[in-house]
Design a protein around this motif. Structure first.
Motif, mmCIF file in Angstrom:
data_model
loop_
_atom_site.group_PDB
_atom_site.id
_atom_site.type_symbol
_atom_site.label_atom_id
_atom_site.label_comp_id
_atom_site.label_asym_id
_atom_site.label_seq_id
_atom_site.Cartn_x
_atom_site.Cartn_y
_atom_site.Cartn_z
ATOM 1 N N ILE A 112 42.823 43.788 37.854
ATOM 2 C CA ILE A 112 42.312 44.011 36.511
ATOM 3 C C ILE A 112 42.662 45.436 36.108
ATOM 4 N N TYR A 158 26.857 32.247 38.286
ATOM 5 C CA TYR A 158 28.058 31.484 38.623
ATOM 6 C C TYR A 158 27.857 30.003 38.310
ATOM 7 N N THR A 189 28.878 41.763 36.426
ATOM 8 C CA THR A 189 29.659 40.539 36.627
ATOM 9 C C THR A 189 28.776 39.321 36.381
ATOM 10 N N MET A 222 39.100 33.614 30.534
ATOM 11 C CA MET A 222 39.075 33.527 31.984
ATOM 12 C C MET A 222 39.989 34.601 32.565
ATOM 13 N N LEU A 223 39.448 35.417 33.457
ATOM 14 C CA LEU A 223 40.278 36.388 34.153
ATOM 15 C C LEU A 223 41.231 35.629 35.060
ATOM 16 N N TRP A 265 28.318 29.451 34.675
ATOM 17 C CA TRP A 265 29.724 29.567 34.321
ATOM 18 C C TRP A 265 30.482 28.304 34.738
ATOM 19 N N THR A 312 41.026 26.503 37.382
ATOM 20 C CA THR A 312 40.009 27.509 37.108
ATOM 21 C C THR A 312 40.021 28.560 38.208
ATOM 22 N N VAL A 313 40.416 29.757 37.845
ATOM 23 C CA VAL A 313 40.467 30.859 38.807
ATOM 24 C C VAL A 313 39.032 31.282 39.131
ATOM 25 N N PHE A 314 38.721 31.396 40.405
ATOM 26 C CA PHE A 314 37.420 31.907 40.813
ATOM 27 C C PHE A 314 37.275 33.323 40.255
ATOM 28 N N PRO A 315 36.096 33.683 39.677
ATOM 29 C CA PRO A 315 35.985 34.975 38.989
ATOM 30 C C PRO A 315 36.605 36.113 39.796
ATOM 31 N N THR A 316 37.692 36.677 39.287
ATOM 32 C CA THR A 316 38.416 37.664 40.079
ATOM 33 C C THR A 316 37.647 38.976 40.205
ATOM 34 N N SER A 317 36.850 39.320 39.179
ATOM 35 C CA SER A 317 36.133 40.595 39.263
ATOM 36 C C SER A 317 35.108 40.545 40.397
ATOM 37 N N TYR A 318 34.508 39.380 40.596
ATOM 38 C CA TYR A 318 33.576 39.155 41.706
ATOM 39 C C TYR A 318 34.235 39.570 43.022
ATOM 40 N N ARG A 319 35.439 39.034 43.247
ATOM 41 C CA ARG A 319 36.139 39.324 44.490
ATOM 42 C C ARG A 319 36.522 40.791 44.584
ATOM 43 N N LEU A 320 37.000 41.332 43.462
ATOM 44 C CA LEU A 320 37.437 42.728 43.435
ATOM 45 C C LEU A 320 36.275 43.657 43.810
ATOM 46 N N PHE A 321 35.107 43.443 43.212
ATOM 47 C CA PHE A 321 33.975 44.336 43.446
ATOM 48 C C PHE A 321 33.438 44.175 44.864
ATOM 49 N N LEU A 322 33.537 42.958 45.381
ATOM 50 C CA LEU A 322 33.139 42.760 46.766
ATOM 51 C C LEU A 322 34.060 43.563 47.687
ATOM 52 N N TYR A 337 43.994 39.254 39.795
ATOM 53 C CA TYR A 337 43.136 40.017 40.684
ATOM 54 C C TYR A 337 43.180 41.494 40.297
ATOM 55 N N GLN A 391 29.571 29.324 47.613
ATOM 56 C CA GLN A 391 30.217 28.846 46.392
ATOM 57 C C GLN A 391 31.615 28.306 46.662
#
Lengths: 295, 295, 295, 295, 295
Positions: free
Chosen positions: C7, C66, C246, C1-2, C69, B196-206, C5, B64
């Motif tokens: 959260i 994704y 997510t 939009m989040l 989105w 557009t910020v790349f989904p931050t929760s995605y990164r956080l959970f990874l 980082y 992505q």
């Protein structure tokens, strides 16, 4: 473009011998080092999960490289289509049909295809196009850093002249101009693929990953404790290097290599099509197949 | 854009030292904690399957991020193409060909490319475009929050004037307007990627996933029972962090970093192309390659 | 939009506490059940291969979510671009340039953006657009079930009037109509994403899969035979639920949630751009960033 | 389209009972066969790697099926958009605005949507469109094998008549014709998805793969040696069959099933939008939600 | 195109017997070789991780092959759409409506579809089109290497004649020309898929990988020490070969094979649609379904 499934062994060896040698030396080194130093056994689960991870990243990289290669081919396909449309439009919009001016446009379009292919391969952009454009025009376009763009400018100038002398009407000019816009766009797309380096850090870190994998696998297999380990390591890791190199070649399709997009061949196809639409008989021979590829 | 495979070690270290330090400390902590506390052995199958899961999610995220990066590059490629088409159209539609008005359009288009690149990098959007537009126009566009859009408005106003004074016909105005529509669209696409910020929760959970993995792997390897465990843990987990960070950098290609889309270089290419179409000689030098990248 | 980082923990807990509780209870139940009943040991290979399978399906689902989105964001990007183009065209095609009619079009276009965003979030489609359109027009469009479409009809009617009174020529009408076609198309795309439920059976079966996995993993780990098993199970399975959620949030980007496409913010950007093109000074403040997101 | 997460158990059972029965019988057979015949133990690693391989292929197939389903939905979204644009253009291009001719076009467009949906579901293509077109026209189009195409021909004929009687100018005719071209194109895309069978050998071989996997897993688990093995086998393999069937349903979205693209509902939305643009009051009720889906 | 799920066993056997034989011989050889030579046991983890890696690469290759196949089908779908639009435009733009000239265009368009399908399958490009074009025209186009392109040239010439005799106006000519441009483009896309060999090294290295896998798996399973090993090896490795061959067939959809894009059938559909638009009664029978496929 590779056209044969049976690629000569010589080519394949040149393709992988360096990686094979490195893997060979790494496994030799680990083989003796583990025996010398009191090194703990690494469970096999570690290198095998890393192997899975690497094959995943490799599969994605192959996907991305393939997409670049296929995009390059699509761009050249669009050049074929727009070249044909341009000449159909020139011939059948122009009040005089086939005439000196429409012939000039058709031949210049063949020159464009040859010139673009050569400049993407970092060869002379004007070599071999003498037969297609007048010497005066050749001098004019040679001054430009971007010869194919200069040829488009010549097209556009001809089009202006056609409108002013009433050979095409105002709508026809716009329709032909749209075809030129498409050609400028395809040209730019090919240059983008040529000039954009695939993220180098991606490749570097994948290599790091593969080497960590080989070292850990060599250690984990140390308990086999025989020289059989070495050919096995080489034969397990070689497909990874082969596929990684396949990806690396696919992602740069304009490098004057056997894996290139077959631009010379496509440009000749364009030339043949356009000449036949002009009822000309001086068709070039199709680009011959080399040993196992066509340029 | 990184252009060299051999990235300086200094850059790489800055890239990963923080993650390496964290992994080092986690494994040190687990190493001593497991020895102190009566902790059950975790089967190795648990962390290895998690490692596979992480590499999967990472591979998708890389895909992505790469798509965003490639889309950004495509947008700038489209700006190159439409800039060329715009000037070809202006020169060859305008009744007077190369004249004061068409030169103004061409130079303003070069200004547009420079200005857009700079505003995407959050630098002054008007710096360095004094040489391309009149001072009066510069004052007018400086008032706008979105300078590149204001430049498009100037183009559009010129086009209106060209139609009213009979320099282009009604169809030609529409065709040039279409090129402006495309440029407005490319500009908006670049802004979309920037904003557009790349989904931050995605990164956080990874990240959460990777840390759970490291802790479990450290426990599972505890039976190796020697300090060898620690460098091994670091060398296994580092490629994950390296690739995750590669993804994070690819997904934001307009941040004034070495991994950026090379907008300065592309804007200079546009400037050179447009000036050559005007037969001008004052070409800028191409953007020089830095140590291992080009901006 | 989040946009951040980091959260807030509160938000994260609300995000996962339910799944965490279920996993906790399942593992408690299995823990005691296995001790009571004479249950055979399940080899660890079974749940770990299922974990790999789940992470695969999850990675694909994340990819598809994704894409939805990102498509939603692209649609709104296209609305930005076409709004700008529409106003550039209205101002510079119209014989009188900036006049009462072109101002009306520009302000109605800002109303369109606000109204579409609100109706996608199932809020009143006319709230807050009083400042942009005349009260007479507001009454007219309020009767429609689809207010943004009614606004497009108003645009189209203005355009007819402009042609009939000779303010734009016939080609200019068609070119502006094309921009309206694009806006109608973007509006429909946003509605499609809003109204199309992501295949629910897909999600249901993935949940079934995850629960089968947790039960089998709990049984397989039963031999560890200590309460350590329970936090471990929770920490292994939680990332799966987090990533699944997510994905579930990403796939519905118009639900008035922090993870939404930032439509209010985009509509304000459009408003600012259009007002500046009209040389108006009454710019709204940009949408403020909430704790960790922007609407 | 499924609209509820809680799908009735009855529907789910009908969905999977056949596969569950087959797996049950296979595991019963293997269970007793292995005890009778002197069969070697198969290491668990074999079936688990096959399970991973299957989940990979399944994930890809789900991706491709989802893409087909989403493409089908996009096609119908485009039909919504072009229907709206067509009526906006007819109303605001036509010299007389809302008149008998433009009403006829709008109502025929609603008929087109209903007719296309029904013919894709292999139902009568003319049922229920009597209210939208004159009986004379109904007779004419009923003779055609492809009724929606015949309706497009009627549109095109009206358009010719509009040009000849001076109700629209020459550019407006072309612009409306472009909308018709788009509708013909969307219609053809839906037919393509309907008529192109997803590669059957792909599905067949995937099924072969799953059965080989179940047999090997049953043998590998034989050492558990108790009837627990059988429910476990069923619960491990069922999610694979469920997801494979989900894919199979997604890939054929025009089959008059609950998982269909909700064409009846979309056609009614089109009808409501078009009637409101004509200021008509006789709006149909929206398509009701069935137990757990909407058609 | 395969249309039945139950593919005849005969076809399946022809599909895989060669690979099955090779695997059989490899496993026989390894079976006896391992017993003769003092060969170390390879841990099962090695071949199983390789199996996962192969299935990954295979899944990606299937994805890419499927995309080529689907793209080919899309191209033919576009030909259907543009053929319909072309005839709708010819009939309803032409001053005389259905007349000798528009009939000629419609029938030539049917000839185009048949001719393109045949030339992609390397059959005579003029066979069977005698009924659609005049014998004089047939002679003219037969001289061309690319008959479909020559037919497009005939269309374009007719269009020129229509403009010059005032049967269509200038905008209508351009609009029809746009449809011809699209058809030329679709034709070129089909030729691109036909002429671009899927990267052969990719396939070769994947085969190498599969064979390394089989040999290692055979060795790892040697401890089972019974002839059961051989059918097991065959049944594990066969699905890989089946899926690889499925991919290989999908990626070349114009080879006169049962897995082809059903071009004959599509060309007949076009013929039926166009004849019905001309109110002709001499419709051909739809292409019959063969045993399990349709051409």
């Amino acid at each position: 473009m590779l056209v044969k499934y049976r690629i000569p062994l010589k080519y394949l060896l040149r393709f992988v011998y360096l990686d094979a040698a490195i893997v060979f030396m790494v496994s030799m080194f680990v083989f003796f080092f583990v025996r010398k130093v009191d090194f703990p056994i690494i469970p096999l689960g570690i290198p095998t999960f890393m192997g899975t991870a690497i094959s995943l990243l490799l599969a994605f990289k192959l996907g991305q490289s393939y997409d670049r290669w296929w995009e390059a081919r699509k761009v050249w396909g669009a050049i074929v289509n727009d070249s044909r449309s341009l000449v159909l439009q020139a011939l059948n919009f122009h009040k005089e049909g086939k005439c000196e001016q429409t012939e000039r446009i058709a031949m210049r379009q063949a020159a464009f295809a040859h010139s673009l292919g050569q400049s993407l391969r970092e060869q002379s952009a004007v070599k071999g196009i003498e037969g297609f454009v007048s010497s005066e025009e050749l001098t004019r376009v040679s001054k430009h850093k971007n010869v194919p763009l200069a040829l488009m400018n010549e097209h556009s100038r001809d089009l202006k002249q056609m409108l002013e002398s009433g050979k095409v009407n105002e709508y026809q000019q716009i329709q032909i101009d749209q075809t030129l816009v498409n050609l400028v766009s395809s040209m730019g797309k090919a240059e983008r693929i040529k000039n954009t380096v695939f993220p180098t850090s991606y490749r570097l870190f994948l290599h790091v990953f593969i080497y960590v994998f080989i070292v850990l696998l060599a250690i984990a297999l140390a308990e086999i404790d025989r020289l059989w380990e070495i050919p096995m390591l080489v034969s397990i890791s070689l497909p990874f290097f082969m596929l990684e190199k396949t990806a690396a070649y696919l992602q740069d399709p304009f490098e004057n290599r056997p894996t290139d997009t077959s631009m010379t061949s496509i440009a000749k196809t364009i030339e043949i099509n356009l000449k036949q639409l002009l009822d000309r008989e001086d068709l070039p021979d199709p680009e011959p197949v080399q040993e196992f590829y066509v340029m």
